[in-house]
Write a protein that holds these residues in place. Sequence first.
Motif, PDB file in Angstrom:
ATOM      1  N   PHE A  51      68.419  -4.763  66.464  1.00 42.46           N
ATOM      2  CA  PHE A  51      67.455  -3.677  66.300  1.00 42.46           C
ATOM      3  C   PHE A  51      66.178  -4.232  65.692  1.00 42.46           C
ATOM      4  O   PHE A  51      66.189  -5.252  64.990  1.00 42.46           O
ATOM      5  N   LYS A  78      77.223   1.241  67.390  1.00 46.22           N
ATOM      6  CA  LYS A  78      75.906   1.170  68.034  1.00 46.22           C
ATOM      7  C   LYS A  78      75.232   2.542  68.045  1.00 46.22           C
ATOM      8  O   LYS A  78      74.044   2.666  67.713  1.00 46.22           O
ATOM      9  N   GLU A  79      75.981   3.569  68.381  1.00 39.36           N
ATOM     10  CA  GLU A  79      75.420   4.917  68.425  1.00 39.36           C
ATOM     11  C   GLU A  79      74.994   5.377  67.033  1.00 39.36           C
ATOM     12  O   GLU A  79      73.963   6.040  66.871  1.00 39.36           O
ATOM     13  N   GLU A  88      71.775   3.611  66.214  1.00 41.06           N
ATOM     14  CA  GLU A  88      70.686   4.213  66.989  1.00 41.06           C
ATOM     15  C   GLU A  88      70.217   5.508  66.346  1.00 41.06           C
ATOM     16  O   GLU A  88      69.014   5.788  66.268  1.00 41.06           O
ATOM     17  N   LYS A  89      71.165   6.282  65.852  1.00 43.43           N
ATOM     18  CA  LYS A  89      70.806   7.527  65.174  1.00 43.43           C
ATOM     19  C   LYS A  89      70.059   7.238  63.872  1.00 43.43           C
ATOM     20  O   LYS A  89      69.102   7.940  63.524  1.00 43.43           O
ATOM     21  N   GLU A 111      66.125   4.286  67.408  1.00 41.59           N
ATOM     22  CA  GLU A 111      65.835   3.244  68.404  1.00 41.59           C
ATOM     23  C   GLU A 111      67.057   3.046  69.301  1.00 41.59           C
ATOM     24  O   GLU A 111      68.186   3.019  68.825  1.00 41.59           O
ATOM     25  N   GLN A 112      66.833   2.905  70.588  1.00 40.61           N
ATOM     26  CA  GLN A 112      67.913   2.651  71.516  1.00 40.61           C
ATOM     27  C   GLN A 112      68.150   1.148  71.639  1.00 40.61           C
ATOM     28  O   GLN A 112      67.205   0.358  71.734  1.00 40.61           O
ATOM     29  N   LEU A 113      69.418   0.773  71.614  1.00 37.70           N
ATOM     30  CA  LEU A 113      69.787  -0.635  71.759  1.00 37.70           C
ATOM     31  C   LEU A 113      70.434  -0.824  73.125  1.00 37.70           C
ATOM     32  O   LEU A 113      71.601  -0.491  73.328  1.00 37.70           O
ATOM     33  N   ASP A 114      69.669  -1.355  74.086  1.00 39.76           N
ATOM     34  CA  ASP A 114      70.228  -1.565  75.417  1.00 39.76           C
ATOM     35  C   ASP A 114      70.863  -2.950  75.508  1.00 39.76           C
ATOM     36  O   ASP A 114      70.779  -3.765  74.586  1.00 39.76           O
ATOM     37  N   THR A 129      68.153   4.690  63.153  1.00 37.37           N
ATOM     38  CA  THR A 129      66.825   4.112  63.358  1.00 37.37           C
ATOM     39  C   THR A 129      65.949   4.888  64.329  1.00 37.37           C
ATOM     40  O   THR A 129      64.728   4.691  64.351  1.00 37.37           O
TER      41      THR A 129
END
Length: 460
Positions: A97, A223-224, A227-228, A232-235, A230
């Motif tokens: 991230f 991971k989810e 993401e919540k 930010e999406q982590l692909d 930050t």
Amino acid sequence: MSLTPRRITLEEWNVRYEQLHSADAGRADYDGPLSRHVADGDHRLLKLRFDNSPAALRLWNFLLTEEDRLHQARTAGRKIVGTMKDLGTVPVMAYSFDNIVAFYPDGAWWTPCVMELSDGLFDIADSLGVDESFCPVRAMLGAFVTGEHFPIPDMLICSVGATCDDFSAIAQRLEGLGHPIFWWEIPHRRRSEPGEETVHLPGGFRAPRRQVEFVKSELQRIKEALEKLTGEQLDDEKLSAGIREANQVRRCLAELRSLAFTAEPCPIPALEMLIAEMLAIHFCSDRQETIAVLKELLDEVKNRVRSGKGVLDADAARIFWVNPVADLQVMNLLEDCGGRVCGTEYLFSHALDAIPEDAPPLEALARMALADPMVGSSIDRAERILADIRRFGAEAVLVSRIPGASHCALEGQTIAEAVHNKFDIPVLEIEVPPLTDSMRPAVRTRLEALAETVRERRKG
């Protein structure tokens, strides 16, 4: 300035630092004399012996300024994530991230040693019902209560399942103090049953495909949650890039370990190697700087090997070390007694193995998590140790038991039996508390005897 490699005292480092500083050798923003850390309470530094290279100075200063980096991250608005127990897995994801700094609150277990019990962390743990029957990681509780050793994380993540019983109990007590924890499960690694698909793991272990898929689903939950936290999406592309960065650290350490454990004479002391290996776990709160620090240390070791220079006598007994020490000074003591470390297994060997880059990134991390030597059987762990003993040419094994650690009760015996059956070399078990001052004469005698036994066996 090129000097003969040797171990020096903190007082000698003060003089050495002035020489380096006058030559304008300072580079990093955390550069400075090691003695300044004593003023912060790190009194154990006064009794340690350090490698005398600029690379070692940078390594130590990097380690001892991690708290500063965490506070700077907080000031800069970055999210601080405390990862607990998995020792190397979640930080790889977290550092993928853009806005996360991850660290291990578990690392507080060394604070009572470094501060020579002046921190009072054990006393706080005692008052919370977590006494000396638990692993020294109980110091973590005191660090959370005082808030003096690291900023309180924005999120805590902890693995459970196939983990140390005492650590799980300590983490549960921490949550009871009002620090919410995101729990994820790591199952006990087992052999595949007939007809089950098997997956090869880093480090040589194997696990059933269904276990890998389960851990992958747990990591997806993490991971989810990140993401919540930050926004930010982590692909897969970003996570794969994070894995490649982590593998830079691991490749550098692999080369460093090979030279440190096999070159003659020994090119770097055991204490600096312990610190270097620890950086792989969570990058000491700065992944890019970790890479730079390790590259400089590796360059120093390569130069010493090319020139045939070392820090120890050429006939030092070659010792494989199992488990990290609670008292850092014991690493010095082994060398004072005529030994050198030739191979290590400090409970996080999975953080030193290259993460697969030819698999989907979450699956690659799941494989790495299942390669943890602590989530399988003691026999599995012993087999990996045996392979490394052969690879590095160790002549004896030292198992440093961690007081109160649930996994230490019988594991040392399993490892010792495996070593005797395979190689018939000496194995010594010693218990290492956070401070060994009162028992140092007895420990010294046993270490001297181990080194002497190795030298006598060479004659026969």
